[in-house]
Motif scaffolding. Structure first.
Motif, mmCIF file in Angstrom:
data_model
loop_
_atom_site.group_PDB
_atom_site.id
_atom_site.type_symbol
_atom_site.label_atom_id
_atom_site.label_comp_id
_atom_site.label_asym_id
_atom_site.label_seq_id
_atom_site.Cartn_x
_atom_site.Cartn_y
_atom_site.Cartn_z
ATOM 1 N N PRO A 36 0.804 -1.223 0.000
ATOM 2 C CA PRO A 36 0.000 0.000 0.000
ATOM 3 C C PRO A 36 0.839 1.276 0.000
ATOM 4 O O PRO A 36 0.308 2.363 -0.224
ATOM 5 N N PHE A 37 2.138 1.154 0.220
ATOM 6 C CA PHE A 37 3.010 2.317 0.235
ATOM 7 C C PHE A 37 3.755 2.493 -1.090
ATOM 8 O O PHE A 37 4.472 3.463 -1.280
ATOM 9 N N GLU A 38 3.560 1.570 -2.010
ATOM 10 C CA GLU A 38 4.180 1.673 -3.324
ATOM 11 C C GLU A 38 3.508 2.814 -4.090
ATOM 12 O O GLU A 38 2.308 3.044 -3.959
ATOM 13 N N PRO A 45 -1.875 3.748 -4.326
ATOM 14 C CA PRO A 45 -3.018 2.908 -4.665
ATOM 15 C C PRO A 45 -4.188 3.111 -3.705
ATOM 16 O O PRO A 45 -4.015 3.614 -2.606
ATOM 17 N N ASP A 46 -5.361 2.687 -4.158
ATOM 18 C CA ASP A 46 -6.524 2.701 -3.274
ATOM 19 C C ASP A 46 -6.473 1.482 -2.361
ATOM 20 O O ASP A 46 -5.477 0.752 -2.323
ATOM 21 N N ALA A 47 -7.545 1.213 -1.639
ATOM 22 C CA ALA A 47 -7.572 0.132 -0.660
ATOM 23 C C ALA A 47 -7.556 -1.259 -1.288
ATOM 24 O O ALA A 47 -7.470 -2.259 -0.578
ATOM 25 N N SER A 48 -7.588 -1.327 -2.614
ATOM 26 C CA SER A 48 -7.497 -2.605 -3.324
ATOM 27 C C SER A 48 -6.229 -2.688 -4.167
ATOM 28 O O SER A 48 -6.084 -3.602 -4.974
ATOM 29 N N GLY A 49 -5.340 -1.715 -4.008
ATOM 30 C CA GLY A 49 -4.090 -1.725 -4.756
ATOM 31 C C GLY A 49 -4.207 -1.199 -6.167
ATOM 32 O O GLY A 49 -3.313 -1.380 -6.982
ATOM 33 N N GLY A 94 5.220 -9.135 -6.416
ATOM 34 C CA GLY A 94 4.227 -8.378 -5.668
ATOM 35 C C GLY A 94 4.231 -6.893 -5.937
ATOM 36 O O GLY A 94 3.513 -6.144 -5.289
ATOM 37 N N CYS A 95 5.030 -6.444 -6.893
ATOM 38 C CA CYS A 95 5.099 -5.018 -7.237
ATOM 39 C C CYS A 95 4.205 -4.709 -8.432
ATOM 40 O O CYS A 95 3.872 -5.582 -9.215
ATOM 41 N N THR A 96 3.887 -3.428 -8.572
ATOM 42 C CA THR A 96 3.038 -2.995 -9.677
ATOM 43 C C THR A 96 3.747 -3.066 -11.014
ATOM 44 O O THR A 96 3.346 -3.763 -11.920
ATOM 45 N N LYS A 97 4.802 -2.329 -11.138
ATOM 46 C CA LYS A 97 5.554 -2.206 -12.368
ATOM 47 C C LYS A 97 7.039 -2.208 -12.012
ATOM 48 O O LYS A 97 7.397 -1.893 -10.882
ATOM 49 N N PRO A 98 7.896 -2.520 -12.941
ATOM 50 C CA PRO A 98 9.328 -2.481 -12.623
ATOM 51 C C PRO A 98 9.779 -1.124 -12.071
ATOM 52 O O PRO A 98 10.652 -1.059 -11.224
ATOM 53 N N GLU A 99 9.118 -0.046 -12.506
ATOM 54 C CA GLU A 99 9.516 1.277 -12.036
ATOM 55 C C GLU A 99 8.772 1.701 -10.770
ATOM 56 O O GLU A 99 8.990 2.790 -10.259
ATOM 57 N N GLY A 100 7.895 0.856 -10.241
ATOM 58 C CA GLY A 100 7.199 1.162 -8.990
ATOM 59 C C GLY A 100 8.200 1.241 -7.851
ATOM 60 O O GLY A 100 9.287 0.696 -7.912
ATOM 61 N N ASN A 101 7.881 1.965 -6.814
ATOM 62 C CA ASN A 101 8.808 2.111 -5.688
ATOM 63 C C ASN A 101 8.055 2.323 -4.395
ATOM 64 O O ASN A 101 6.849 2.424 -4.371
ATOM 65 N N MET A 102 8.834 2.383 -3.308
ATOM 66 C CA MET A 102 8.242 2.627 -1.989
ATOM 67 C C MET A 102 8.373 4.073 -1.654
ATOM 68 O O MET A 102 9.299 4.675 -1.509
#
Length: 102
Positions: A36-38, A45-49, A94-102
């Motif tokens: 949820p912090f990505e 993201p919303d409560a469903s990612g 478990g990540c969204t996209k390769p460029e997703g981050n925390m």
């Protein structure tokens, strides 16, 4: 479509920490398994990612946004970044996209 545990409920820092605690970065991302912090393109993201602009995105019920609460959340974010979950690497299942981050 299945929605997340906090769909139509308060999506505050406590809820996000609960979802983060159950998130497994080695398992394929889903509405029940996401960080949820990505962020993606500056959005959370919303409560469903689901991110804004994606199908099924729901504007979440947001918690307190005072300066003192933001400082608490900032400290927690720094602690998460310094000690990420085992298996969390950019591009993990478990990540969204390769460029997703925390």
């Amino acid at each position: 479509m299945d929605f997340g545990k906090y769909d139509d409920k308060m999506w505050d820092n406590t809820a996000k920490k609960d979802v983060y605690d159950t998130w497994d970065p080695t398992v394929t991302r889903s509405t029940m398994n996401f960080n949820p912090f990505e962020t993606y393109k500056g959005n959370s993201p919303d409560a469903s990612g689901i991110f804004p602009g994606e199908a099924f995105y729901k504007d979440p019920q947001r918690g307190e946004a005072s300066f003192s609460q933001m400082m608490v959340e900032r400290t927690e974010a720094e602690e998460r970044a310094a000690s990420p979950k085992a298996g969390f690497v950019k591009g993990c299942a478990g990540c969204t996209k390769p460029e997703g981050n925390m």
